[in-house]
Write a protein that holds these residues in place. Structure first.
Motif, PDB file in Angstrom:
ATOM      1  N   PHE A   1      35.182  51.099  58.135  1.00 25.95           N
ATOM      2  CA  PHE A   1      34.499  52.356  58.395  1.00 25.95           C
ATOM      3  C   PHE A   1      33.440  52.107  59.467  1.00 25.95           C
ATOM      4  N   ILE A   2      33.679  52.707  60.632  1.00 26.66           N
ATOM      5  CA  ILE A   2      32.798  52.438  61.766  1.00 26.66           C
ATOM      6  C   ILE A   2      31.911  53.654  62.010  1.00 26.66           C
ATOM      7  N   SER A   3      30.613  53.423  62.133  1.00 27.98           N
ATOM      8  CA  SER A   3      29.714  54.547  62.415  1.00 27.98           C
ATOM      9  C   SER A   3      28.423  54.043  63.019  1.00 27.98           C
ATOM     10  N   HIS A   4      27.722  54.932  63.714  1.00 25.79           N
ATOM     11  CA  HIS A   4      26.395  54.555  64.216  1.00 25.79           C
ATOM     12  C   HIS A   4      25.345  54.862  63.153  1.00 25.79           C
ATOM     13  N   ASP A   5      25.783  55.526  62.093  1.00 18.89           N
ATOM     14  CA  ASP A   5      24.821  56.036  61.121  1.00 18.89           C
ATOM     15  C   ASP A   5      24.797  55.140  59.893  1.00 18.89           C
ATOM     16  N   LEU A   6      23.746  54.344  59.792  1.00 18.17           N
ATOM     17  CA  LEU A   6      23.653  53.374  58.708  1.00 18.17           C
ATOM     18  C   LEU A   6      23.726  54.046  57.342  1.00 18.17           C
ATOM     19  N   SER A   7      23.060  55.198  57.206  1.00 22.17           N
ATOM     20  CA  SER A   7      23.021  55.811  55.875  1.00 22.17           C
ATOM     21  C   SER A   7      24.420  56.253  55.447  1.00 22.17           C
ATOM     22  N   VAL A   8      25.208  56.740  56.413  1.00 20.36           N
ATOM     23  CA  VAL A   8      26.574  57.139  56.090  1.00 20.36           C
ATOM     24  C   VAL A   8      27.385  55.922  55.648  1.00 20.36           C
ATOM     25  N   VAL A   9      27.272  54.841  56.402  1.00 25.55           N
ATOM     26  CA  VAL A   9      28.057  53.649  56.089  1.00 25.55           C
ATOM     27  C   VAL A   9      27.657  53.083  54.731  1.00 25.55           C
ATOM     28  N   LEU A  10      26.352  53.041  54.469  1.00 27.52           N
ATOM     29  CA  LEU A  10      25.890  52.485  53.193  1.00 27.52           C
ATOM     30  C   LEU A  10      26.450  53.271  52.012  1.00 27.52           C
ATOM     31  N   SER A  11      26.690  54.572  52.230  1.00 26.46           N
ATOM     32  CA  SER A  11      27.163  55.367  51.104  1.00 26.46           C
ATOM     33  C   SER A  11      28.643  55.144  50.817  1.00 26.46           C
ATOM     34  N   VAL A  12      29.384  54.460  51.704  1.00 30.25           N
ATOM     35  CA  VAL A  12      30.799  54.226  51.415  1.00 30.25           C
ATOM     36  C   VAL A  12      31.203  52.755  51.326  1.00 30.25           C
ATOM     37  N   ALA A  13      30.409  51.863  51.945  1.00 27.82           N
ATOM     38  CA  ALA A  13      30.921  50.503  52.166  1.00 27.82           C
ATOM     39  C   ALA A  13      30.647  49.556  51.001  1.00 27.82           C
ATOM     40  N   ASP A  14      31.546  48.572  50.839  1.00 31.98           N
ATOM     41  CA  ASP A  14      31.317  47.480  49.898  1.00 31.98           C
ATOM     42  C   ASP A  14      30.561  46.347  50.595  1.00 31.98           C
ATOM     43  N   ARG A  15      30.887  46.223  51.906  1.00 26.95           N
ATOM     44  CA  ARG A  15      30.260  45.171  52.678  1.00 26.95           C
ATOM     45  C   ARG A  15      29.915  45.767  54.028  1.00 26.95           C
ATOM     46  N   ILE A  16      28.891  45.247  54.655  1.00 35.50           N
ATOM     47  CA  ILE A  16      28.453  45.864  55.895  1.00 35.50           C
ATOM     48  C   ILE A  16      28.283  44.789  56.966  1.00 35.50           C
ATOM     49  N   ALA A  17      28.702  45.126  58.194  1.00 37.04           N
ATOM     50  CA  ALA A  17      28.492  44.235  59.326  1.00 37.04           C
ATOM     51  C   ALA A  17      27.733  45.022  60.380  1.00 37.04           C
ATOM     52  N   ILE A  18      26.683  44.420  60.926  1.00 38.48           N
ATOM     53  CA  ILE A  18      25.871  45.124  61.913  1.00 38.48           C
ATOM     54  C   ILE A  18      26.214  44.581  63.300  1.00 38.48           C
ATOM     55  N   MET A  19      26.562  45.468  64.207  1.00 39.65           N
ATOM     56  CA  MET A  19      26.920  45.027  65.560  1.00 39.65           C
ATOM     57  C   MET A  19      25.802  45.351  66.524  1.00 39.65           C
ATOM     58  N   LEU A  20      25.545  44.421  67.422  1.00 37.69           N
ATOM     59  CA  LEU A  20      24.542  44.641  68.458  1.00 37.69           C
ATOM     60  C   LEU A  20      25.052  43.963  69.725  1.00 37.69           C
ATOM     61  N   GLU A  21      25.180  44.724  70.763  1.00 36.20           N
ATOM     62  CA  GLU A  21      25.618  44.204  72.059  1.00 36.20           C
ATOM     63  C   GLU A  21      26.867  43.337  71.945  1.00 36.20           C
ATOM     64  N   GLY A  22      27.846  43.846  71.223  1.00 38.30           N
ATOM     65  CA  GLY A  22      29.133  43.174  71.172  1.00 38.30           C
ATOM     66  C   GLY A  22      29.239  42.064  70.141  1.00 38.30           C
ATOM     67  N   LYS A  23      28.123  41.722  69.483  1.00 38.54           N
ATOM     68  CA  LYS A  23      28.165  40.642  68.486  1.00 38.54           C
ATOM     69  C   LYS A  23      27.886  41.210  67.094  1.00 38.54           C
ATOM     70  N   ILE A  24      28.441  40.555  66.106  1.00 37.00           N
ATOM     71  CA  ILE A  24      28.034  40.895  64.745  1.00 37.00           C
ATOM     72  C   ILE A  24      26.826  40.041  64.420  1.00 37.00           C
ATOM     73  N   VAL A  25      25.676  40.685  64.215  1.00 44.97           N
ATOM     74  CA  VAL A  25      24.452  39.911  64.018  1.00 44.97           C
ATOM     75  C   VAL A  25      24.123  39.716  62.550  1.00 44.97           C
ATOM     76  N   ASP A  26      24.746  40.531  61.703  1.00 46.41           N
ATOM     77  CA  ASP A  26      24.380  40.464  60.299  1.00 46.41           C
ATOM     78  C   ASP A  26      25.570  40.912  59.451  1.00 46.41           C
ATOM     79  N   GLN A  27      25.842  40.213  58.380  1.00 46.07           N
ATOM     80  CA  GLN A  27      26.842  40.688  57.420  1.00 46.07           C
ATOM     81  C   GLN A  27      26.238  40.551  56.037  1.00 46.07           C
ATOM     82  N   SER A  28      26.483  41.562  55.235  1.00 48.79           N
ATOM     83  CA  SER A  28      25.884  41.516  53.902  1.00 48.79           C
ATOM     84  C   SER A  28      26.708  42.388  52.963  1.00 48.79           C
ATOM     85  N   SER A  29      26.653  42.084  51.701  1.00 45.41           N
ATOM     86  CA  SER A  29      27.348  42.965  50.767  1.00 45.41           C
ATOM     87  C   SER A  29      26.428  44.130  50.420  1.00 45.41           C
ATOM     88  N   VAL A  30      27.039  45.231  49.998  1.00 43.90           N
ATOM     89  CA  VAL A  30      26.265  46.427  49.674  1.00 43.90           C
ATOM     90  C   VAL A  30      26.391  46.674  48.187  1.00 43.90           C
TER      91      VAL A  30
END
Lengths: 285, 570
Positions: B510-539
């Motif tokens: 589930f790809i979105s620019h909206d963190l709150s939307v993603v948090l409401s659906v995801a089991d795990r989250i990856a944060i992308m910044l300038e082409g890299k995944i800078v953070d991965q965490s479970s939700v």
């Protein structure tokens, strides 16, 4: 400044009376769609009024009417007690000085080929203020940029919009609106094109400007959380009508109209994180 | 920026033009004889003393040719200038002010464009009598109209732009907006228009002069042709040196303007460029490190992730070198898991989704990494295998999906087509399955025969989701599936997606620019910044633990709907 003080202040800075607006649908004269139906509202000095509603409810049309980009079918718009349609063109131009607008899309609302200085100074040039005094104009531009936290201004003044981020662009747009020292700013979804991390920043900036200069805002948004954070009073627009209005806290805590409740529910859907971290503070019923 | 070919052509045109202009300007200093003087016997063939020979009354043709360049180019350029001026004014006024000014000007343009230009030109020229000024005016009259029309349409688009409306809202008048905003906006178009007009101007001058409607007191290339033709050049060999040189000069000047015009035109219309640079298929370039394929279908209980992406990199080739849009991204998705990918605009999320679906379009290019889907390397599949995989095992819910439906078919038909593309079943069975899918996404069967325009944005989005699910995919990539929808509808669609995901045990990205939307659906989250995944965490129930400063900032910016403080009301 607390909310009840504001709403008890005398004459409103902006007043809309029975505004109606319809558009031709596909050029067919007979089939017109009513976008605004008898909208009535007012904004007091230094008051922040949020106009909330989903897409297609007529929010932006209302902003465009107030700014004179469209004309209403009937009804009147009073700025500081004077009907914008009853005054001469010259007077209207002079009144425009005190109401400015910030648009939704900072990538489109700043001309590509102009520098930040030229963009921010544009209102001065249009209103012929310090017409022959470039130095004075530049001073005012620098002040305005400092107000929106684009400092040091020397870093930004000669840059072009494409060299700035979305958030910086929107702050340039805000500086352009501020340079004439307006008493009212119409902000049409100023945060919706910005990335999430920048939205709060812009809202807090606008809040500070209100405290410092007593600017009133009409803040148009579909984001209840931001509206709640920023606004004193909320108007809920649905299908061209204001279906609910009241103090921001009251509307958020005790939404009465079904449409407001639906908006609330939709907003709550995205706030599980808040629910668990601040369970006490979530007060919608 | 121009493509190399356009740059080459433009430079050639420019060189020829400069040469012609130099000839015209320096003409009086380089001609060996006065072109009007009778200096030699008639019909001398070219020789060292008379480079291009002489004409029927003994004038030097070389001198005549060079002096004629002045008139031909002058008429062409001046008439183009006048036409451009009129065209620009008419286009700006009609486009910006509209109303009766537009009606009158545009009807004039229409009338002008329906009249055949040559007869019109001849009639007007005869009526006004021969002469240089007449000629210029007639030509200008003939060529201003298409310009006015083109510029008007440009102004019509430009005046709807935000910065024009912003100036209007500040209180700017029409003259200010025209001068300050609209004119600079259409200037890049005016220059190629002018070059094209000069091109036409020279040709028209030639035609008019050749027909004897030029100024008899000055010489131009057209006049040379007129005299040569009327004074029997064709009866002798003299046509070779009398007719050909002016003909070649005319051709060269027109060519130079055309080439230059093309290069300039390409500069302002980037779309002309794409066909050159990206014409060649780059699919072969997409194949990176093909892997030996293992037999697919694993045990669903296996701990192996369904999708495993390792060190994926995608570059965009631009004029200024390659830009890395996705930079060594690694992640994996297990069966039945929702991975949320959050990033701001331009962080590479959508490019990454396109790479996963093997839908990268040039100039985008896969430059490294592997994408293993159920053990298969996606990059190594051929077209047929890909087709089988897409929408069958992996489905995409695209960005702005409500526009992804075909307006001329009913939603049921579109669903049936999607089913039949992958399943060998009877049409009637597919129809039953389509109705079942529509019910699954909350559309009642009586709406099955509706056309997309009869449905609301939210309903269309439901149909798109139904199409994505048509062939029981095991992985769904949802790229901003709710962006652009009304807030209330957005919530409903998310509800539907999460419900379907858990019921069908889908793996979802589930790809979105909206963190709150993603948090409401995801089991795990990856944060992308300038082409890299800078953070991965479970939700866990909508909360994640940001480690990277950027994701901490994102979390701090989450909207909060809480009362600021209680205000006493009495």
């Amino acid at each position: 400044m607390s909310v009840d003080v504001i709403s008890s202040q005398g004459e409103p800075i902006l007043q809309l009376k029975e505004i109606r607006k319809s558009f031709d649908r596909h050029g067919a004269r007979l089939e017109r769609s009513m976008v605004l139906k008898d909208v009535e509202c007012f904004i007091h000095r230094a008051e922040v009024v949020g106009l909330i509603g989903g897409s297609g409810t007529g929010k932006s049309t209302l902003a465009r009417l107030i700014m004179g980009l469209e004309r209403q079918d009937c009804g009147s718009i009073l700025f500081e007690g004077r009907d914008l349609e009853q005054v001469t063109a010259r007077e209207r131009q002079a009144m425009r000085r005190f109401m400015q607008m910030v648009f939704q899309d900072p990538y489109d609302s700043l001309a590509q080929g102009l520098t930040v200085e030229e963009i921010v100074a544009e209102p001065l040039i249009i209103h012929r203020i310090h017409r022959y005094d470039r130095k004075k104009r530049r001073e005012l531009v620098e002040d305005a940029l400092a107000e929106v936290a684009l400092a040091p201004s020397s870093l930004f003044i000669n840059r072009y919009p494409h060299e700035l981020s979305g958030g910086q662009r929107q702050r340039v747009a805000l500086a352009r609106a501020l340079i004439l020292r307006p008493r009212l700013i119409i902000a049409d979804e100023p945060t919706s094109m910005l990335d999430v991390s920048l939205r709060l920043e812009l809202i807090d900036l606008m809040k500070r400007l209100r405290e410092r200069h007593g600017i009133a805002y009409l803040y148009i948004t579909h984001d209840l959380a931001l509206a709640h954070r920023f606004c004193d009073r909320l108007l809920v627009l649905s299908e061209g009508r204001i279906v609910e209005q009241g103090l921001a806290n009251e509307v958020i805590e005790r939404p009465r109209h079904p449409y407001t409740r639906a908006l609330m529910q939709a907003a709550m859907r995205f706030m599980p994180a808040i629910q668990s971290s601040n369970p006490v503070e979530l007060t919608a019923k | 920026m121009n493509t190399p070919i356009a740059r080459y052509l433009g430079f050639t045109g420019f060189a020829i033009l400069v040469f012609m202009l130099l000839l015209a300007i320096l003409g009086p200093f380089i001609v060996p004889y006065d072109p009007n003087e009778l200096i030699a016997p008639a019909f001398q063939p070219p020789s060292w003393s008379y480079l291009l020979g002489t004409n029927d009354i003994g004038q030097d043709i070389f001198s005549e040719l060079i002096m004629s360049a002045r008139v031909s180019l002058l008429v062409g350029v001046v008439s183009a200038l006048i036409a451009t001026l009129f065209g620009v004014i008419a286009g700006l006024v009609a486009g910006y002010f509209g109303g009766w000014a537009e009606t009158i000007l545009m009807r004039l343009v229409d009338v002008k464009l329906t009249l055949p230009f040559l007869p019109l030109m001849i009639v007007v020229a005869v009526f006004l009598g021969p002469g240089l000024i007449t000629q210029i005016l007639v030509i200008a009259l003939v060529i201003w109209a298409p310009m006015a029309r083109e510029l008007r349409s440009q102004v019509l688009t430009a005046r709807r732009r935000g910065f024009v409306e912003a100036a209007e809202a500040i209180g700017a008048g029409g003259r200010y907006i025209l001068r300050r905003h609209l004119l600079p906006n259409v200037t890049p178009l005016i220059i190629p228009q002018f070059v094209r007009a000069a091109n036409t101007g020279i040709l028209m001058e030639t035609s008019l002069s050749f027909l004897g409607l030029g100024d008899p007191t000055v010489k131009s290339w057209g006049m040379m042709l007129f005299y040569a033709n009327s004074r029997s050049a064709f009866l002798t060999d003299a046509w070779l040196w009398w007719l050909l040189p002016p003909g070649i000069c005319i051709t060269l000047s027109v060519l130079s303007f055309s080439l230059l015009g093309y290069a300039l035109e390409e500069r302002v219309r980037p779309r002309l460029r794409t066909s050159w640079r990206f014409g060649a298929s780059e699919r072969s370039a997409n194949k990176v490190r093909p892997l030996k394929r293992e037999p697919q279908e694993q045990d669903p209980e296996s701990p192996e992730p369904l999708l495993s992406v390792q060190q994926l990199s995608v570059e965009y080739v631009t004029a200024n070198g390659a830009i890395r849009a996705v930079d060594s991204v690694s992640f994996s998705v297990r069966r039945g898991e929702v991975l949320g990918i959050v990033g701001e605009s331009g962080s590479g999320k959508t490019t990454m989704a396109a790479a996963l679906m093997q839908l990268l379009k040039p100039p985008g290019r896969l430059t490294g990494g592997r994408m293993l889907f159920a053990g298969n390397d996606l990059a190594s599949l051929d077209a047929a295998e890909l087709k089988r995989l897409r929408n069958n095992r992996i489905a995409l819910i695209p960005q702005a999906a409500m526009n992804a439906l075909n307006p001329v078919y009913t939603v049921q038909k579109q669903l049936v087509e999607a089913i039949l593309a992958h399943q060998k079943i009877r049409r009637s069975e597919a129809r039953i399955r389509a109705n079942h899918l529509l019910q699954l996404v909350g559309i009642t069967p009586d709406r099955a025969r509706a056309y997309p325009h009869e449905l609301s944005g939210g309903m269309r989005q439901r149909v798109v989701i139904a199409i994505a699910l048509a062939n029981n995919p095991s992985l769904v990539i949802a790229d901003e599936p709710t962006t652009g929808l009304d807030v209330i509808v957005q919530a409903e669609i998310l509800e539907l997606l999460t419900d379907l995901q858990s019921r069908l045990e889908l793996a979802m990205i589930f790809i979105s620019h909206d963190l709150s939307v993603v948090l409401s659906v995801a089991d795990r989250i990856a944060i992308m910044l300038e082409g890299k995944i800078v953070d991965q965490s479970s939700v866990n129930s909508g909360v994640f633990h940001p480690n990277h400063p950027y994701s901490q900032r994102l979390q701090a910016a989450l909207p909060r709907l809480k009362s600021k403080h209680t205000i006493p009301f009495s």
